[in-house]
Design a protein around this motif. Structure first.
Motif, PDB file in Angstrom:
ATOM      1  N   SER A  39       0.830  -1.207   0.000  1.00  0.00           N
ATOM      2  CA  SER A  39       0.000   0.000   0.000  1.00  0.00           C
ATOM      3  C   SER A  39       0.865   1.257   0.000  1.00  0.00           C
ATOM      4  N   GLU A  40       1.912   1.242   0.811  1.00  0.00           N
ATOM      5  CA  GLU A  40       2.824   2.388   0.846  1.00  0.00           C
ATOM      6  C   GLU A  40       3.502   2.589  -0.505  1.00  0.00           C
ATOM      7  N   LEU A  41       3.872   1.491  -1.151  1.00  0.00           N
ATOM      8  CA  LEU A  41       4.505   1.581  -2.467  1.00  0.00           C
ATOM      9  C   LEU A  41       3.564   2.226  -3.478  1.00  0.00           C
ATOM     10  N   GLU A  42       2.292   1.831  -3.476  1.00  0.00           N
ATOM     11  CA  GLU A  42       1.353   2.391  -4.440  1.00  0.00           C
ATOM     12  C   GLU A  42       1.143   3.884  -4.205  1.00  0.00           C
ATOM     13  N   GLN A  43       1.085   4.297  -2.947  1.00  0.00           N
ATOM     14  CA  GLN A  43       0.980   5.733  -2.661  1.00  0.00           C
ATOM     15  C   GLN A  43       2.211   6.470  -3.177  1.00  0.00           C
ATOM     16  N   ALA A  44       3.376   5.905  -2.905  1.00  0.00           N
ATOM     17  CA  ALA A  44       4.618   6.543  -3.346  1.00  0.00           C
ATOM     18  C   ALA A  44       4.683   6.606  -4.866  1.00  0.00           C
ATOM     19  N   ARG A  45       4.279   5.528  -5.532  1.00  0.00           N
ATOM     20  CA  ARG A  45       4.321   5.506  -6.999  1.00  0.00           C
ATOM     21  C   ARG A  45       3.394   6.580  -7.571  1.00  0.00           C
ATOM     22  N   SER A  46       2.210   6.726  -6.991  1.00  0.00           N
ATOM     23  CA  SER A  46       1.266   7.734  -7.477  1.00  0.00           C
ATOM     24  C   SER A  46       1.841   9.140  -7.335  1.00  0.00           C
ATOM     25  N   MET A  47       2.466   9.409  -6.190  1.00  0.00           N
ATOM     26  CA  MET A  47       3.037  10.732  -5.980  1.00  0.00           C
ATOM     27  C   MET A  47       4.263  10.967  -6.862  1.00  0.00           C
ATOM     28  N   ALA A  61       4.565  17.586  -1.281  1.00  0.00           N
ATOM     29  CA  ALA A  61       3.739  16.435  -0.907  1.00  0.00           C
ATOM     30  C   ALA A  61       4.369  15.131  -1.377  1.00  0.00           C
ATOM     31  N   ALA A  62       4.909  15.146  -2.595  1.00  0.00           N
ATOM     32  CA  ALA A  62       5.535  13.928  -3.139  1.00  0.00           C
ATOM     33  C   ALA A  62       6.747  13.523  -2.317  1.00  0.00           C
ATOM     34  N   LYS A  63       7.594  14.500  -1.983  1.00  0.00           N
ATOM     35  CA  LYS A  63       8.797  14.163  -1.201  1.00  0.00           C
ATOM     36  C   LYS A  63       8.427  13.672   0.190  1.00  0.00           C
ATOM     37  N   ASN A  64       7.382  14.230   0.770  1.00  0.00           N
ATOM     38  CA  ASN A  64       6.921  13.771   2.077  1.00  0.00           C
ATOM     39  C   ASN A  64       6.416  12.332   2.006  1.00  0.00           C
ATOM     40  N   VAL A  65       5.539  12.051   1.068  1.00  0.00           N
ATOM     41  CA  VAL A  65       4.946  10.714   0.966  1.00  0.00           C
ATOM     42  C   VAL A  65       5.995   9.673   0.591  1.00  0.00           C
ATOM     43  N   GLY A  77       9.300   9.857   0.917  1.00  0.00           N
ATOM     44  CA  GLY A  77      10.272   9.694   2.000  1.00  0.00           C
ATOM     45  C   GLY A  77       9.733   8.850   3.132  1.00  0.00           C
ATOM     46  N   ARG A  78       8.504   9.137   3.531  1.00  0.00           N
ATOM     47  CA  ARG A  78       7.882   8.370   4.616  1.00  0.00           C
ATOM     48  C   ARG A  78       7.660   6.918   4.215  1.00  0.00           C
ATOM     49  N   SER A  79       7.157   6.709   2.991  1.00  0.00           N
ATOM     50  CA  SER A  79       6.897   5.349   2.520  1.00  0.00           C
ATOM     51  C   SER A  79       8.186   4.562   2.370  1.00  0.00           C
ATOM     52  N   GLY A  80       9.225   5.216   1.843  1.00  0.00           N
ATOM     53  CA  GLY A  80      10.504   4.536   1.675  1.00  0.00           C
ATOM     54  C   GLY A  80      11.084   4.092   2.998  1.00  0.00           C
ATOM     55  N   LYS A 114      19.404   1.316   3.177  1.00  0.00           N
ATOM     56  CA  LYS A 114      20.229   2.501   3.407  1.00  0.00           C
ATOM     57  C   LYS A 114      19.959   3.581   2.363  1.00  0.00           C
ATOM     58  N   ARG A 115      19.823   3.173   1.122  1.00  0.00           N
ATOM     59  CA  ARG A 115      19.560   4.166   0.069  1.00  0.00           C
ATOM     60  C   ARG A 115      18.200   4.830   0.273  1.00  0.00           C
ATOM     61  N   LEU A 116      17.191   4.063   0.663  1.00  0.00           N
ATOM     62  CA  LEU A 116      15.866   4.640   0.880  1.00  0.00           C
ATOM     63  C   LEU A 116      15.886   5.632   2.041  1.00  0.00           C
ATOM     64  N   ILE A 117      16.618   5.302   3.089  1.00  0.00           N
ATOM     65  CA  ILE A 117      16.724   6.231   4.215  1.00  0.00           C
ATOM     66  C   ILE A 117      17.418   7.515   3.784  1.00  0.00           C
ATOM     67  N   MET A 118      18.477   7.389   2.979  1.00  0.00           N
ATOM     68  CA  MET A 118      19.202   8.575   2.538  1.00  0.00           C
ATOM     69  C   MET A 118      18.390   9.414   1.559  1.00  0.00           C
ATOM     70  N   ILE A 119      17.585   8.770   0.707  1.00  0.00           N
ATOM     71  CA  ILE A 119      16.712   9.536  -0.190  1.00  0.00           C
ATOM     72  C   ILE A 119      15.742  10.373   0.623  1.00  0.00           C
ATOM     73  N   ASN A 120      15.251   9.821   1.722  1.00  0.00           N
ATOM     74  CA  ASN A 120      14.346  10.583   2.582  1.00  0.00           C
ATOM     75  C   ASN A 120      15.016  11.863   3.082  1.00  0.00           C
ATOM     76  N   HIS A 121      16.302  11.799   3.376  1.00  0.00           N
ATOM     77  CA  HIS A 121      16.999  12.965   3.933  1.00  0.00           C
ATOM     78  C   HIS A 121      17.586  13.881   2.860  1.00  0.00           C
ATOM     79  N   GLN A 122      17.704  13.410   1.649  1.00  0.00           N
ATOM     80  CA  GLN A 122      18.315  14.216   0.592  1.00  0.00           C
ATOM     81  C   GLN A 122      17.345  15.292   0.121  1.00  0.00           C
ATOM     82  N   LEU A 123      17.783  16.525   0.098  1.00  0.00           N
ATOM     83  CA  LEU A 123      16.980  17.674  -0.319  1.00  0.00           C
ATOM     84  C   LEU A 123      15.731  17.855   0.536  1.00  0.00           C
ATOM     85  N   GLY A 124      15.826  17.516   1.818  1.00  0.00           N
ATOM     86  CA  GLY A 124      14.722  17.723   2.740  1.00  0.00           C
ATOM     87  C   GLY A 124      14.011  16.436   3.095  1.00  0.00           C
ATOM     88  N   ASP A 125      13.889  16.143   4.405  1.00  0.00           N
ATOM     89  CA  ASP A 125      13.220  14.908   4.803  1.00  0.00           C
ATOM     90  C   ASP A 125      11.707  15.095   4.837  1.00  0.00           C
TER      91      ASP A 125
END
Length: 381
Positions: free
Chosen positions: A288-296, A318-322, A324-327, A354-365
């Motif tokens: 479910s989280e993946l589908e939300q992230a894909r849509s955004m 909104a996209a970076k928030n969703v 980042g959180r989903s990742g 590790k990459r997903l966590i860093m993407i969340n923090h890159q250019l704003g978490d």
């Protein structure tokens, strides 16, 4: 609205997918990460030969003429392979800055080489004290003769250790954190006064901090109008956010695939653990989280090259928030469902996490972009 890829877009994505599958298995990635360069020069050259480094540039400059959706197709597959090459820094950020603000001579000089994969660029917008506020710039550029003298520090330039060109923000007027008074400069990394401190990042890439001490540049090193770079930085950072969202989707898809395969093969009490209902529910939550992230990610790709507006800002925040959180959720759940093996260096899942966590923090978490989104709603009301 039809979100299906066109035939040309699908061919582009298939090309990248085949290249990543054929040339970038996990064992090779480990060796690339451990090398002095930190990625595969051969793979980077292949990206250039196949025209993939030319995707977002105009055809008259040797580009593909693609937009946010085409970039999304490339970045999703690079994310699926955990590719280490500086595509985001060089093609999206560096090339984007030059394409938007550069003079005709600068575009002619650099964009063709970037499109061909012959020039690597690193972009320095962040500083040690700035965190996610890219207007917080203490690096100064003062007029000196026919050019400028730059002094200051830039932090976490991914790929900066091997870049052929550095693009940095510097303050030509105003106080720290002012949106006005920022300018962009192109710097030769081998110029006198440029010092690079190289280090590995937690997700396997190489970054560097750059210290500028009385660095002399000519007037033609200025990109765009003096003191008016704030809008360029914000716009190109938005394009990079959309690209990061696409990369994260590829990494999330692979993380879920690895977890599902593990649940099907790992046995406990004589049965695959994937048959336990509570674990099935957790896999559903991850999907479910993946589908939300894909849509955004799709939504952000469709506004990445649109004119700047509060609506574009809201969508990207909104996209970076969703995403980042989903990742982060998918990374944590995948590790837990794998147990101890999920943190093993020799197993790819730990590196996806590790990459997903860093993407969340890159250019704003996710928290930063939630606050930014809320502030934009207040403006709209």
């Amino acid at each position: 609205m039809d979100f299906n890829l066109s035939e040309e877009q699908q061919m582009l994505q298939d090309t990248v997918a085949r290249l990543v599958r054929g040339e970038y298995d996990f064992e090779k990635r480990l060796s690339f990460s451990d090398s002095e360069l930190g990625f595969s020069e051969a793979f980077w050259n292949q990206l250039g030969e196949l025209g993939l480094t030319a995707v977002p540039f105009p055809e008259e400059l040797g580009g593909f003429g693609g937009g946010g959706v085409e970039v999304q197709s490339v970045m999703t597959e690079l994310g699926r392979g955990l590719c280490l090459e500086p595509y985001l820094q060089t093609v999206i950020l560096g090339g984007g800055v030059i394409a938007q603000a550069g003079s005709d001579s600068q575009k002619e000089k650099w964009l063709g080489e970037i499109a061909a994969g012959a020039l690597k660029v690193a972009v320095g917008f962040q500083e040690p004290q700035s965190r996610y506020n890219l207007n917080d710039v203490e690096t100064r550029a003062e007029k000196s003769g026919n050019g400028y003298t730059l002094n200051g520090r830039k932090a976490v330039l991914i790929g900066g250790h091997c870049a052929d060109l550095l693009i940095v923000s510097a303050r030509t007027s105003g106080d720290s954190r002012d949106a006005d008074g920022l300018s962009l400069f192109a710097i030769d990394p081998k110029a006198a006064g440029v010092e690079r401190r190289v280090y590995p990042t937690v997700d396997g890439a190489k970054g560097c901090d750059v210290t500028l001490t009385n660095v002399q540049v000519d007037a033609d090193a200025l990109i765009g109008t003096e003191g008016q770079a704030g809008d360029v930085i914000e716009y190109q950072t938005g394009r990079a956010i959309a690209a990061l969202c696409a990369e994260a989707v590829g990494a999330m898809e692979e993380s879920i695939k690895l977890t599902l395969e593990y649940l099907k093969t790992r046995k406990q009490f004589g049965t695959p653990i994937g048959r336990f209902q509570v674990l099935q529910h957790r896999m559903v939550d991850m999907s479910s989280e993946l589908e939300q992230a894909r849509s955004m990610a799709i939504l952000s790709a469709n506004v990445a090259d649109a004119e700047q507006s509060d609506e574009r800002r809201r969508i990207l925040a909104a996209a970076k928030n969703v995403v980042g959180r989903s990742g982060q959720f998918i990374a944590e759940q995948a590790i837990q469902l794998h147990g101890g093996i999920g943190m093993t260096w020799e197993y790819s899942l730990a590196h996806y996490a590790k990459r997903l966590i860093m993407i969340n923090h890159q250019l704003g978490d996710d928290d930063f972009h939630l606050e930014h989104y809320a502030s934009l709603l207040e403006v709209a009301s």
